[in-house]
Design a protein around this motif. Structure first.
Motif, short mmCIF file in Angstrom:
data_model
loop_
_atom_site.label_atom_id
_atom_site.label_comp_id
_atom_site.label_asym_id
_atom_site.label_seq_id
_atom_site.Cartn_x
_atom_site.Cartn_y
_atom_site.Cartn_z
N UNK A 25 0.86 -1.18 0.00
CA UNK A 25 0.00 0.00 0.00
C UNK A 25 0.89 1.23 0.00
N UNK A 26 0.56 2.21 -0.82
CA UNK A 26 1.24 3.51 -0.76
C UNK A 26 0.16 4.51 -0.37
N UNK A 27 0.07 4.72 0.92
CA UNK A 27 -1.07 5.48 1.45
C UNK A 27 -1.17 6.89 0.91
N UNK A 28 -0.01 7.58 0.80
CA UNK A 28 -0.07 8.98 0.37
C UNK A 28 -0.56 9.13 -1.07
N UNK A 29 -0.41 8.04 -1.87
CA UNK A 29 -0.95 8.11 -3.24
C UNK A 29 -2.26 7.35 -3.39
N UNK A 59 10.18 20.55 -9.23
CA UNK A 59 11.47 21.19 -9.52
C UNK A 59 12.56 20.68 -8.60
N UNK A 60 12.12 20.27 -7.40
CA UNK A 60 13.04 19.68 -6.44
C UNK A 60 12.61 18.24 -6.23
N UNK A 61 13.56 17.31 -6.11
CA UNK A 61 13.17 15.92 -5.83
C UNK A 61 12.50 15.80 -4.47
N UNK A 62 11.60 14.82 -4.35
CA UNK A 62 10.98 14.56 -3.05
C UNK A 62 11.19 13.08 -2.72
N UNK A 63 11.02 12.76 -1.46
CA UNK A 63 11.32 11.41 -1.01
C UNK A 63 10.23 10.44 -1.46
N UNK A 64 10.61 9.39 -2.19
CA UNK A 64 9.68 8.33 -2.54
C UNK A 64 9.98 7.09 -1.73
N UNK A 65 9.33 5.98 -2.08
CA UNK A 65 9.49 4.76 -1.29
C UNK A 65 10.89 4.16 -1.44
N UNK A 66 11.51 4.36 -2.61
CA UNK A 66 12.79 3.69 -2.88
C UNK A 66 13.93 4.67 -3.19
N UNK A 67 13.66 5.95 -2.99
CA UNK A 67 14.70 6.93 -3.29
C UNK A 67 14.06 8.28 -3.54
N UNK A 103 2.88 13.15 -23.93
CA UNK A 103 1.80 12.25 -23.49
C UNK A 103 2.20 11.16 -22.53
N UNK A 104 3.50 11.10 -22.17
CA UNK A 104 3.95 10.04 -21.25
C UNK A 104 4.22 10.68 -19.89
N UNK A 105 3.60 10.14 -18.84
CA UNK A 105 3.93 10.61 -17.50
C UNK A 105 5.27 9.98 -17.13
N UNK A 106 6.28 10.83 -16.92
CA UNK A 106 7.63 10.33 -16.66
C UNK A 106 8.07 10.69 -15.25
N UNK A 107 8.50 9.65 -14.53
CA UNK A 107 9.06 9.79 -13.19
C UNK A 107 10.55 9.52 -13.28
N UNK A 108 11.33 10.30 -12.56
CA UNK A 108 12.76 10.00 -12.41
C UNK A 108 12.99 9.56 -10.98
N UNK A 109 13.87 8.60 -10.80
CA UNK A 109 14.22 8.18 -9.44
C UNK A 109 15.74 8.08 -9.31
N UNK A 110 16.25 8.60 -8.20
CA UNK A 110 17.64 8.33 -7.82
C UNK A 110 17.55 7.41 -6.63
N UNK A 111 17.95 6.17 -6.82
CA UNK A 111 17.79 5.17 -5.77
C UNK A 111 18.70 5.47 -4.59
N UNK A 112 18.18 5.20 -3.41
CA UNK A 112 19.00 5.46 -2.22
C UNK A 112 19.49 4.15 -1.63
#
Lengths: 131, 131
Positions: free
Chosen positions: B34-38, B102-110, B122-131
């Protein structure tokens, strides 16, 4: 059965415009080609063990042109590489999945088959067994 | 800048129903959470160096619920892993691309950031920097 995501097909109106985004992210177009039988021009941008495939229609009545008209630009299909495409299609049919191609047909890079969108929860899925 | 496709997010109404297709293709669900915030429940199915992420809304007014209402099931977003998310965001802005974050925010994996659909064809694009 699946070994990897072979490519992610993205429908775009203009490859030259759309590639700018992926190039800003550091990807490079390795080749562009016309696929006459599908009335599209495609550009491949490798990323990890897969590729982004930008797909631009070359005629107004191609499948991809109709997709753009109906849905706009966006992800058009996912292509999974499989070891043995006959085994994969037989297993899918055994599980009650619907197929567009019951028999694989020759694609540009190997034998391919499309699954039927009724069975794929809205994702157009292509399988490829590379030759 | 991009190292690989981290995952392919697919919006589905029911993970238990949708996973049957990917399991018939030989993929396995490694974890569900579950990802509650989303307001979503997600299931991950590794494939090659990336993952299929099935995303099911847990409330009727979450972003993914609205996506399903408007577009139906299908590919919801692509997530690319980058080495340095600040460098990536700066480069995208320098190239005139619009960003949601504009600034990265904390996700579940980075740390993560979303690009603005106006700049991504038309593509929703997410970037992740893994922690």
């Amino acid at each position: 059965m699946i070994t990897k995501v072979d490519h992610i097909g993205i429908a775009v109106r203009d490859i030259e415009e759309a590639r700018r985004l992926y190039e800003a992210l550091g990807l490079k177009v390795t080749h562009v080609k016309e696929v006459e039988e599908q009335q599209v021009r495609v550009a491949f941008l490798p990323v990890g063990d897969t590729e982004v495939e930008l797909v631009q229609p070359t005629t107004a009545d191609s499948g991809v042109a109709r997709f753009l008209e109906k849905r706009g630009e966006g992800v058009h299909h996912l292509c999974f590489e499989v070891e043995d495409i006959e085994v994969a299609l037989a297993e899918l049919q055994a599980q009650g999945m619907r197929l567009i191609d019951r028999e694989p047909r020759q694609g540009a890079f190997g034998r391919v088959a499309f699954l039927h969108p009724k069975s794929t929860h809205g994702v157009l899925i292509e399988l490829v067994e590379k030759s």
